[in-house]
Motif scaffolding. Structure first.
Motif, PDB file in Angstrom:
ATOM      1  N   ILE A 159       5.904   3.720 -11.536  1.00 23.75           N
ATOM      2  CA  ILE A 159       6.450   3.848 -10.190  1.00 23.75           C
ATOM      3  C   ILE A 159       6.847   5.311  -9.995  1.00 23.75           C
ATOM      4  CG2 ILE A 159       8.845   3.325 -10.802  1.00 23.75           C
ATOM      5  CD1 ILE A 159       8.977   1.670  -8.190  1.00 23.75           C
ATOM      6  N   ALA A 160       6.738   5.802  -8.786  1.00 23.96           N
ATOM      7  CA  ALA A 160       7.011   7.211  -8.479  1.00 23.96           C
ATOM      8  C   ALA A 160       8.287   7.345  -7.662  1.00 23.96           C
ATOM      9  CB  ALA A 160       5.823   7.842  -7.744  1.00 23.96           C
ATOM     10  N   PHE A 161       8.763   8.579  -7.570  1.00 20.78           N
ATOM     11  CA  PHE A 161      10.011   8.878  -6.866  1.00 20.78           C
ATOM     12  C   PHE A 161       9.838   8.711  -5.360  1.00 20.78           C
ATOM     13  CE2 PHE A 161      13.823  11.864  -7.724  1.00 20.78           C
ATOM     14  CZ  PHE A 161      14.617  10.747  -7.887  1.00 20.78           C
ATOM     15  N   GLY A 162       8.841   9.362  -4.826  1.00 22.59           N
ATOM     16  CA  GLY A 162       8.635   9.333  -3.386  1.00 22.59           C
ATOM     17  C   GLY A 162       9.587  10.286  -2.677  1.00 22.59           C
ATOM     18  N   ALA A 163       9.370  10.451  -1.384  1.00 18.15           N
ATOM     19  CA  ALA A 163      10.239  11.313  -0.589  1.00 18.15           C
ATOM     20  C   ALA A 163      11.637  10.748  -0.462  1.00 18.15           C
ATOM     21  CB  ALA A 163       9.628  11.534   0.798  1.00 18.15           C
ATOM     22  N   CYS A 164      11.763   9.440  -0.524  1.00 15.19           N
ATOM     23  CA  CYS A 164      13.093   8.815  -0.401  1.00 15.19           C
ATOM     24  C   CYS A 164      14.007   9.263  -1.528  1.00 15.19           C
ATOM     25  CB  CYS A 164      12.936   7.293  -0.391  1.00 15.19           C
ATOM     26  SG  CYS A 164      14.494   6.386  -0.334  1.00 15.19           S
ATOM     27  N   GLY A 165      13.576   9.109  -2.768  1.00 13.91           N
ATOM     28  CA  GLY A 165      14.431   9.464  -3.896  1.00 13.91           C
ATOM     29  C   GLY A 165      14.569  10.956  -4.097  1.00 13.91           C
ATOM     30  N   SER A 166      13.491  11.718  -3.882  1.00 14.10           N
ATOM     31  CA  SER A 166      13.561  13.159  -4.111  1.00 14.10           C
ATOM     32  C   SER A 166      14.456  13.852  -3.080  1.00 14.10           C
ATOM     33  CB  SER A 166      12.158  13.749  -4.082  1.00 14.10           C
ATOM     34  OG  SER A 166      11.523  13.483  -2.849  1.00 14.10           O
ATOM     35  N   LEU A 167      14.327  13.498  -1.812  1.00 13.02           N
ATOM     36  CA  LEU A 167      15.195  14.095  -0.795  1.00 13.02           C
ATOM     37  C   LEU A 167      16.662  13.716  -1.018  1.00 13.02           C
ATOM     38  CD1 LEU A 167      13.074  13.698   2.467  1.00 13.02           C
ATOM     39  CD2 LEU A 167      13.561  15.800   1.223  1.00 13.02           C
ATOM     40  N   GLY A 226       0.792  -1.232   0.000  1.00 16.30           N
ATOM     41  CA  GLY A 226       0.000   0.000   0.000  1.00 16.30           C
ATOM     42  C   GLY A 226       0.817   1.271   0.000  1.00 16.30           C
ATOM     43  N   LEU A 227       2.103   1.218  -0.385  1.00 22.40           N
ATOM     44  CA  LEU A 227       2.958   2.406  -0.450  1.00 22.40           C
ATOM     45  C   LEU A 227       2.777   3.060  -1.813  1.00 22.40           C
ATOM     46  CD1 LEU A 227       6.202   0.982   1.202  1.00 22.40           C
ATOM     47  CD2 LEU A 227       4.345   2.257   2.272  1.00 22.40           C
ATOM     48  N   VAL A 228       1.725   3.852  -1.949  1.00 20.75           N
ATOM     49  CA  VAL A 228       1.372   4.445  -3.227  1.00 20.75           C
ATOM     50  C   VAL A 228       1.193   5.942  -3.051  1.00 20.75           C
ATOM     51  CG1 VAL A 228       0.303   2.351  -4.132  1.00 20.75           C
ATOM     52  CG2 VAL A 228      -1.068   3.961  -2.817  1.00 20.75           C
ATOM     53  N   ARG A 259      -1.095   8.757  -3.292  1.00 16.30           N
ATOM     54  CA  ARG A 259      -2.556   8.839  -3.266  1.00 16.30           C
ATOM     55  C   ARG A 259      -3.089  10.176  -3.771  1.00 16.30           C
ATOM     56  NH1 ARG A 259      -4.172   4.449  -0.417  1.00 16.30           N
ATOM     57  NH2 ARG A 259      -2.643   3.513   0.978  1.00 16.30           N
ATOM     58  N   ARG A 260      -2.242  11.112  -4.101  1.00 16.62           N
ATOM     59  CA  ARG A 260      -2.720  12.400  -4.576  1.00 16.62           C
ATOM     60  C   ARG A 260      -2.824  12.447  -6.091  1.00 16.62           C
ATOM     61  NH1 ARG A 260       1.001  13.902  -0.675  1.00 16.62           N
ATOM     62  NH2 ARG A 260       2.548  14.422  -2.255  1.00 16.62           N
ATOM     63  N   ARG A 261      -2.670  11.341  -6.746  1.00 13.94           N
ATOM     64  CA  ARG A 261      -2.785  11.295  -8.194  1.00 13.94           C
ATOM     65  C   ARG A 261      -4.110  10.641  -8.587  1.00 13.94           C
ATOM     66  NH1 ARG A 261       3.151  10.239 -10.858  1.00 13.94           N
ATOM     67  NH2 ARG A 261       4.358  11.521  -9.425  1.00 13.94           N
ATOM     68  N   ALA A 262      -4.388  10.647  -9.899  1.00 11.47           N
ATOM     69  CA  ALA A 262      -5.654  10.078 -10.354  1.00 11.47           C
ATOM     70  C   ALA A 262      -5.692   8.577 -10.143  1.00 11.47           C
ATOM     71  CB  ALA A 262      -5.865  10.399 -11.843  1.00 11.47           C
ATOM     72  N   ARG A 263      -4.551   7.919 -10.105  1.00 14.92           N
ATOM     73  CA  ARG A 263      -4.495   6.473  -9.858  1.00 14.92           C
ATOM     74  C   ARG A 263      -3.317   6.215  -8.922  1.00 14.92           C
ATOM     75  NH1 ARG A 263      -0.442   4.501 -13.241  1.00 14.92           N
ATOM     76  NH2 ARG A 263       0.261   6.006 -14.795  1.00 14.92           N
ATOM     77  N   PRO A 264      -3.392   5.180  -8.128  1.00 14.63           N
ATOM     78  CA  PRO A 264      -2.304   4.909  -7.183  1.00 14.63           C
ATOM     79  C   PRO A 264      -1.024   4.485  -7.896  1.00 14.63           C
ATOM     80  CG  PRO A 264      -3.936   3.143  -7.140  1.00 14.63           C
ATOM     81  CD  PRO A 264      -4.515   4.240  -7.987  1.00 14.63           C
ATOM     82  N   VAL A 265       0.098   5.172  -7.575  1.00 15.04           N
ATOM     83  CA  VAL A 265       1.402   4.871  -8.168  1.00 15.04           C
ATOM     84  C   VAL A 265       2.349   4.481  -7.046  1.00 15.04           C
ATOM     85  CG1 VAL A 265       3.288   5.774  -9.588  1.00 15.04           C
ATOM     86  CG2 VAL A 265       0.950   6.574  -9.965  1.00 15.04           C
ATOM     87  N   PRO A 266       3.068   3.366  -7.163  1.00 12.99           N
ATOM     88  CA  PRO A 266       3.992   2.941  -6.094  1.00 12.99           C
ATOM     89  C   PRO A 266       5.060   3.989  -5.830  1.00 12.99           C
ATOM     90  CG  PRO A 266       3.633   1.167  -7.673  1.00 12.99           C
ATOM     91  CD  PRO A 266       3.002   2.380  -8.254  1.00 12.99           C
ATOM     92  N   LEU A 267       5.548   4.029  -4.580  1.00 10.39           N
ATOM     93  CA  LEU A 267       6.466   5.076  -4.138  1.00 10.39           C
ATOM     94  C   LEU A 267       7.894   4.578  -3.898  1.00 10.39           C
ATOM     95  CD1 LEU A 267       4.338   7.166  -1.612  1.00 10.39           C
ATOM     96  CD2 LEU A 267       5.161   7.863  -3.842  1.00 10.39           C
ATOM     97  N   LEU A 268       8.220   3.367  -4.250  1.00  7.64           N
ATOM     98  CA  LEU A 268       9.542   2.825  -3.949  1.00  7.64           C
ATOM     99  C   LEU A 268      10.546   3.034  -5.075  1.00  7.64           C
ATOM    100  CD1 LEU A 268       8.727  -0.509  -2.064  1.00  7.64           C
ATOM    101  CD2 LEU A 268       9.234   1.772  -1.152  1.00  7.64           C
ATOM    102  N   GLY A 269      10.265   3.925  -6.004  1.00 12.67           N
ATOM    103  CA  GLY A 269      11.253   4.201  -7.043  1.00 12.67           C
ATOM    104  C   GLY A 269      12.490   4.887  -6.494  1.00 12.67           C
ATOM    105  N   ALA A 289       9.174   8.770   5.713  1.00 16.19           N
ATOM    106  CA  ALA A 289       8.088   9.691   5.370  1.00 16.19           C
ATOM    107  C   ALA A 289       7.116   9.071   4.378  1.00 16.19           C
ATOM    108  CB  ALA A 289       8.672  10.983   4.795  1.00 16.19           C
ATOM    109  N   ASP A 290       7.595   8.233   3.468  1.00 14.86           N
ATOM    110  CA  ASP A 290       6.695   7.551   2.538  1.00 14.86           C
ATOM    111  C   ASP A 290       5.804   6.536   3.246  1.00 14.86           C
ATOM    112  OD1 ASP A 290       7.607   8.925   0.330  1.00 14.86           O
ATOM    113  OD2 ASP A 290       9.216   7.484  -0.086  1.00 14.86           O
ATOM    114  N   VAL A 291       6.326   5.924   4.306  1.00 15.84           N
ATOM    115  CA  VAL A 291       5.554   4.892   4.998  1.00 15.84           C
ATOM    116  C   VAL A 291       4.606   5.508   6.013  1.00 15.84           C
ATOM    117  CG1 VAL A 291       5.724   2.868   6.488  1.00 15.84           C
ATOM    118  CG2 VAL A 291       7.369   3.190   4.626  1.00 15.84           C
ATOM    119  N   TRP A 292       5.085   6.463   6.810  1.00 12.20           N
ATOM    120  CA  TRP A 292       4.293   7.011   7.907  1.00 12.20           C
ATOM    121  C   TRP A 292       3.859   8.459   7.695  1.00 12.20           C
ATOM    122  CZ3 TRP A 292       8.314   3.616   9.596  1.00 12.20           C
ATOM    123  CH2 TRP A 292       7.840   2.455  10.199  1.00 12.20           C
TER     124      TRP A 292
END
Length: 508
Positions: free
Chosen positions: A191-199, A30-32, A34-44, A88-91
Motif C-alpha cells: 500500500i502507498a502513502f498517497g497525497a492524503c498521507g504525504s500532505l 481503482g485508487l492505485v 499508476r506511475r510504478r511498475a505495478r499498481p499499488v493502492p493509495l489509501l495508506g 487529489a488521490d481520487v480525482w
C-alpha cells in the motif's frame, strides 16, 4: 510517560490494521499509484490520518493528554489538508490547488501575534511548500514513511524541550502511526502513502516546527527549521533544478527524485531508503542540537555544505532518457523480476519485450513508441522499433494473402471440373517446312472461329465434314488457320480415325 507509551502503541496497531483493511477497497475502486511498475493502492495515508486524529482526539477527550489551542487547530487543519489530499488521490488535482489548500490551512495555524505579519506570511508559505515537497518523497517504497518518522521524533524532541507536552504527544502519535504504516509500505509495498498521507504528514511536521520556534529570532529559527527538513528541501531543489535545466514543466511528474537517481547509480530500493534515512537522521540531529543550544546556529551550515555537493552530483545523473524497447518505465530504471514478466520474441533482433507489448504486436495494435521528453518517434535504427514494425508488416501481409489463397483454391477447383478441350493428338503430325518456326498451338480447337466447316476439325490429315484437306486447324490447301472449302457448320472435335483412301478418291 505511561500514557505516551500507551498512545504510541495504540496508534501503531491501529495504523497497521487500517492499512491492511483499506488495501482491498482501494484495489476494488481503482485508487492505485499508476506511475510504478505495478499498481499499488493509495489509501495508506487515510490509515495514518485516521489513526493519528482518533488517538490524539481520544487523549484530549478523556483528559489524559488534553490538546492546547495551538495543537487542536493544528490537528484540525492537518485533517483538512489530508481530506484535500484524498480528493487529489481520487480525482488527480493539480499541484497548484494542493499548494493553495495547504497555504489556506496554514494561515489558521500560524500565531501572527507572536511572529508578526511578515514573518507569519513567510511561515505560511514555508509550511505549504514543505507539505507539497513532502508529497514528492512518495516515489519509493518506505521512503516517505522513514523520513516522516525521523522528522517527527526530532520535532517532538524540540517540543518536549520547550515543555509543549500536547504538541510532543501529537508528534509521538504521528510517528507511531507512520511506523505502523511502514509495516505495509516497505519494499515491496502493499500500500502507498498517497497525497492524503504525504500532505498531512508534511503539513503537521512543518507547522509543529513553526510553533516550536515561535518567539525566537529569525536567524536562529532558520538554523533549526532547515536541518529538520533538509532532506525534503534537497529533494525539492534537485527536482526543480533538473526540470528547469531540461526544459520540462516543474509540476510534471518524472523519475528525477532522490531515490530514482540513487537507483540509477546502482543502489536497490531498500538501499536508497536506508541511505536517505541515515542522512535524515544526521540532519535532524543537528537541528535538535541547535535548538537545545548544544550547537551554535552557524553549525547549520554544515548541513548545507554537505547537501550542496550531493545535490550537484546527483544533478549530473542522467534520468531523462528515451524509453527502452522492453521496459515499462520512461527512463529504463530497474524493475524486479517479480513485477516484470518478460518474454523473448522470435523475430525481434534479440530484444526483450513485455507480455503486454508482445500481445499488442501480435494483434497489430502496438502503437508508435514516443519519447517521453519531446514526443517524437525514436531513431530509425532502433532495433526494437524495427522488430515491432516487422511484426506488424507480417501480420498485414498474412491478412492480405489469405483472400488470395482462397481465390486460388476456387480457381483450381473450377479448372479441375472443366473438361480439357486441348487435343492431345496431333503433335506427331506437326507438318512444317524445314527450318520454319513452330506455330504456337491454340488452347482449344473449338474456340477458334472460322466460317468453314474446318473450324471444328482437330489437327491432322483427317477429312471431316468441311471436305477439304489441310494441315492445321482450318483445313484448306496449305493454310494453317484458313477456312476450309466446305460451308457447313463447325463440328466439335471428335476422336481421330485413320483416313479412308476410298473417301479420299471420291472427294477428289
Amino acid at each position: 510517560m505511561l500514557y505516551g507509551i500507551a498512545t504510541a502503541i495504540t496508534a501503531l496497531l491501529l495504523a497497521a490494521v487500517l492499512s491492511a483493511l483499506l488495501r482491498v477497497p482501494a484495489l476494488r475502486l481503482g485508487l492505485v499509484h499508476r506511475r510504478r511498475a505495478r499498481p499499488v493502492p493509495l489509501l495508506g495515508g487515510v490509515a495514518v490520518v485516521a489513526s493519528t486524529c482518533v488517538v490524539a482526539a481520544a487523549g484530549g477527550w478523556t483528559g489524559a493528554a488534553p490538546l492546547g489551542d495551538g495543537a487542536a487547530r493544528l490537528l484540525a487543519a492537518g485533517a483538512g489538508v489530508g481530506a484535500l489530499g484524498l480528493v487529489a488521490d481520487v480525482w488527480r488535482l493539480k499541484t497548484q490547488f494542493l499548494l493553495l489548500g495547504a497555504a489556506v490551512a496554514a494561515a489558521f495555524v500560524v500565531p501572527y501575534d507572536e511572529t508578526g505579519v511578515p514573518a507569519g506570511i513567510a511561515a505560511v508559505l514555508w509550511i505549504a511548500c514543505v507539505a507539497a515537497a513532502f508529497r514528492g518523497l512518495d516515489h519509493a517504497d518506505g521512503l516517505a514513511g522513514t523520513v516522516g518518522v525521523l522528522t517527527a521524533f526530532g520535532a517532538g524532541a524540540c517540543a518536549a524541550a520547550e515543555m509543549m507536552d500536547d504538541l510532543a504527544v501529537l508528534l509521538s502519535v504521528l510517528a507511531a502511526a507512520l511506523t505502523g504504516f511502514l509495516m505495509h509500505n516497505w519494499q515491496p509495498a502493499r500500500i502507498a502513502f498517497g497525497a492524503c498521507g504525504s500532505l498531512f504528514t508534511g503539513f503537521v511536521l512543518a507547522a509543529s516546527a513553526v510553533l516550536v520556534r515561535t518567539g525566537y529570532g529569525l536567524g536562529s529559527t532558520g538554523a533549526v527549521l532547515f536541518p529538520l527538513t533538509a532532506v525534503v528541501t534537497a529533494d525539492a531543489v534537485l527536482v526543480v533544478l533538473s526540470r528547469r535545466l531540461a526544459g520540462r514543466p516543474v509540476v510534471r511528474h518524472g523519475p528525477d527524485h532522490l531515490a530514482h537517481r540513487l537507483r540509477r547509480l546502482g543502489l536497490t530500493t531498500p538501499g536508497a531508503v536506508v541511505l536517505v534515512g541515515a542522512t535524515t537522521f544526521a540532519t535532524v540531529l543537528v537541528g535538535v542540537l541547535v535548538h537545545v543550544g548544544w550547537l551554535a546556529p552557524s553549525r547549520a551550515l554544515w548541513v548545507a555544505g554537505a547537501l550542496l555537493p550531493a545535490v550537484l552530483g546527483l544533478l549530473c545523473v542522467r534520468v531523462y532518457v528515451p524509453r527502452r524497447p522492453g521496459g515499462p518505465h520512461a527512463t529504463g530504471t530497474r524493475t524486479s523480476s517479480v513485477d516484470l514478466h518478460t518474454t523473448r520474441t522470435a523475430h525481434a533482433y534479440g530484444t526483450r519485450t513485455t507480455r503486454a507489448e508482445a500481445h499488442r504486436a501480435a494483434t497489430g495494435r502496438l502503437g508508435a513508441l514516443r519519447s517521453p521528453d519531446s514526443g517524437r518517434l525514436p531513431a530509425a535504427d532502433d532495433a526494437g522499433a524495427r522488430a515491432r514494425g516487422a511484426g506488424v508488416r507480417r501480420l498485414f501481409a498474412s491478412a492480405l494473402r489469405a483472400p488470395q489463397h482462397r481465390t486460388g483454391a476456387r480457381e483450381r477447383a473450377a479448372r479441375s471440373r472443366e473438361v480439357p478441350r486441348t487435343p492431345s493428338y496431333g503433335a506427331p503430325y506437326d507438318l512444317r517446312a524445314p527450318g520454319a518456326p513452330r506455330v504456337p498451338q491454340p488452347p482449344s480447337a473449338a474456340s477458334l472461329p472460322g466460317p468453314g466447316a474446318g473450324a471444328g476439325i482437330e489437327p491432322g490429315f483427317g477429312l471431316e465434314s468441311g471436305r477439304g484437306i489441310g494441315s492445321g486447324y482450318g483445313p484448306g490447301l496449305g493454310s494453317a488457320y484458313g477456312p476450309g472449302l466446305g460451308s457447313g457448320p463447325a463440328t466439335p472435335a471428335r476422336r481421330h480415325r485413320d483416313p479412308d483412301p476410298f473417301d479420299l478418291l471420291s472427294s477428289t
